[in-house]
Design a protein around this motif. Structure first.
Motif, PDB file in Angstrom:
ATOM      1  N   THR A   1      43.910  32.404  29.030  1.00  0.00           N
ATOM      2  CA  THR A   1      43.028  32.426  27.872  1.00  0.00           C
ATOM      3  C   THR A   1      43.893  32.520  26.625  1.00  0.00           C
ATOM      4  O   THR A   1      45.061  32.895  26.695  1.00  0.00           O
TER       5      THR A   1
ATOM      6  N   ILE B   1      41.762  26.390  27.661  1.00  0.00           N
ATOM      7  CA  ILE B   1      42.805  25.375  27.823  1.00  0.00           C
ATOM      8  C   ILE B   1      43.023  24.643  26.497  1.00  0.00           C
ATOM      9  O   ILE B   1      44.163  24.494  26.036  1.00  0.00           O
ATOM     10  N   LYS B   2      41.933  24.198  25.867  1.00  0.00           N
ATOM     11  CA  LYS B   2      42.037  23.466  24.595  1.00  0.00           C
ATOM     12  C   LYS B   2      42.689  24.324  23.520  1.00  0.00           C
ATOM     13  O   LYS B   2      43.534  23.850  22.759  1.00  0.00           O
TER      14      LYS B   2
ATOM     15  N   PHE C   1      43.589  26.803  35.436  1.00  0.00           N
ATOM     16  CA  PHE C   1      42.189  26.824  35.014  1.00  0.00           C
ATOM     17  C   PHE C   1      41.563  28.139  35.488  1.00  0.00           C
ATOM     18  O   PHE C   1      41.581  28.467  36.663  1.00  0.00           O
TER      19      PHE C   1
ATOM     20  N   SER D   1      35.315  30.325  26.963  1.00  0.00           N
ATOM     21  CA  SER D   1      35.082  29.587  28.205  1.00  0.00           C
ATOM     22  C   SER D   1      36.435  29.108  28.741  1.00  0.00           C
ATOM     23  O   SER D   1      37.414  29.037  27.997  1.00  0.00           O
ATOM     24  N   ASN D   2      36.459  28.776  30.005  1.00  0.00           N
ATOM     25  CA  ASN D   2      37.711  28.304  30.608  1.00  0.00           C
ATOM     26  C   ASN D   2      38.165  26.986  30.000  1.00  0.00           C
ATOM     27  O   ASN D   2      39.358  26.789  29.782  1.00  0.00           O
ATOM     28  N   ILE D   3      37.230  26.100  29.717  1.00  0.00           N
ATOM     29  CA  ILE D   3      37.586  24.810  29.113  1.00  0.00           C
ATOM     30  C   ILE D   3      38.138  25.024  27.711  1.00  0.00           C
ATOM     31  O   ILE D   3      39.167  24.454  27.344  1.00  0.00           O
ATOM     32  N   LYS D   4      37.458  25.851  26.911  1.00  0.00           N
ATOM     33  CA  LYS D   4      37.958  26.126  25.559  1.00  0.00           C
ATOM     34  C   LYS D   4      39.292  26.861  25.597  1.00  0.00           C
ATOM     35  O   LYS D   4      40.139  26.652  24.732  1.00  0.00           O
TER      36      LYS D   4
ATOM     37  N   SER E   1      39.166  33.295  23.695  1.00  0.00           N
ATOM     38  CA  SER E   1      38.444  32.095  24.140  1.00  0.00           C
ATOM     39  C   SER E   1      37.154  32.517  24.840  1.00  0.00           C
ATOM     40  O   SER E   1      37.110  33.548  25.510  1.00  0.00           O
TER      41      SER E   1
END
Length: 146
Positions: A9, A129-130, A5, A124-127, A122
């Motif tokens: 990217t 990963i997704k 996390f 954001s960090n969450i996006k 990407s």
């Protein structure tokens, strides 16, 4: 994956940059900025699949044009690794609009227009990963093995 996390990217070299022969120059800039390429592939993606990737933009005026463009040729998705990967890569690629992107950024150098802006990163960090999972569903196994 928790250990990754903020350290990975997703990038996609878009059809315009592939067609114009910019894969190697973009990879060189990426390596020189301290990124490691963990996973990479070339693919021609269907309109249906890329529509799922860009689902968040479905109601925006540019959605249909984006889908048509992204499915028009070969793309090069890749998982990049570096501390502060998302932020650092966004700085490396520059503003979406190549006219106002800082000199020397990937979009300033290789994009041809706001729509054909050479590269995705990407936001954001969450996006991140997704998005990495979207293109590389076995990412956890692949990264652990490397």
């Amino acid at each position: 994956m928790i250990n990754y996390f903020g350290k990975i990217t997703l990038s996609i070299i878009k059809p315009d940059a592939v067609k114009n022969g910019y894969i190697c120059p973009i990879l060189i800039k990426t390596f020189n900025a301290g990124f490691n390429v963990k996973l990479i592939k070339t693919v021609k993606i269907s309109k249906n699949l890329i529509s799922k990737f860009y689902e968040e933009h479905r109601k925006k005026y540019f959605f249909n044009s984006l889908i048509k463009f992204m499915s028009s040729g070969i793309i090069v998705p890749m998982v990049l690794e570096k501390n502060n990967a998302v932020k650092d890569f966004r700085n490396l690629i520059g503003n979406t609009d190549p006219i106002i992107a800082k000199k020397g950024t990937i979009r300033n150098l290789y994009a041809t227009s706001l729509e054909k802006n050479a590269i995705h990163g990407s936001d954001s960090n969450i996006k991140a990963i997704k998005e990495c999972i979207f293109f590389f569903p076995n990412i956890i196994n692949n990264i652990i093995k490397s």
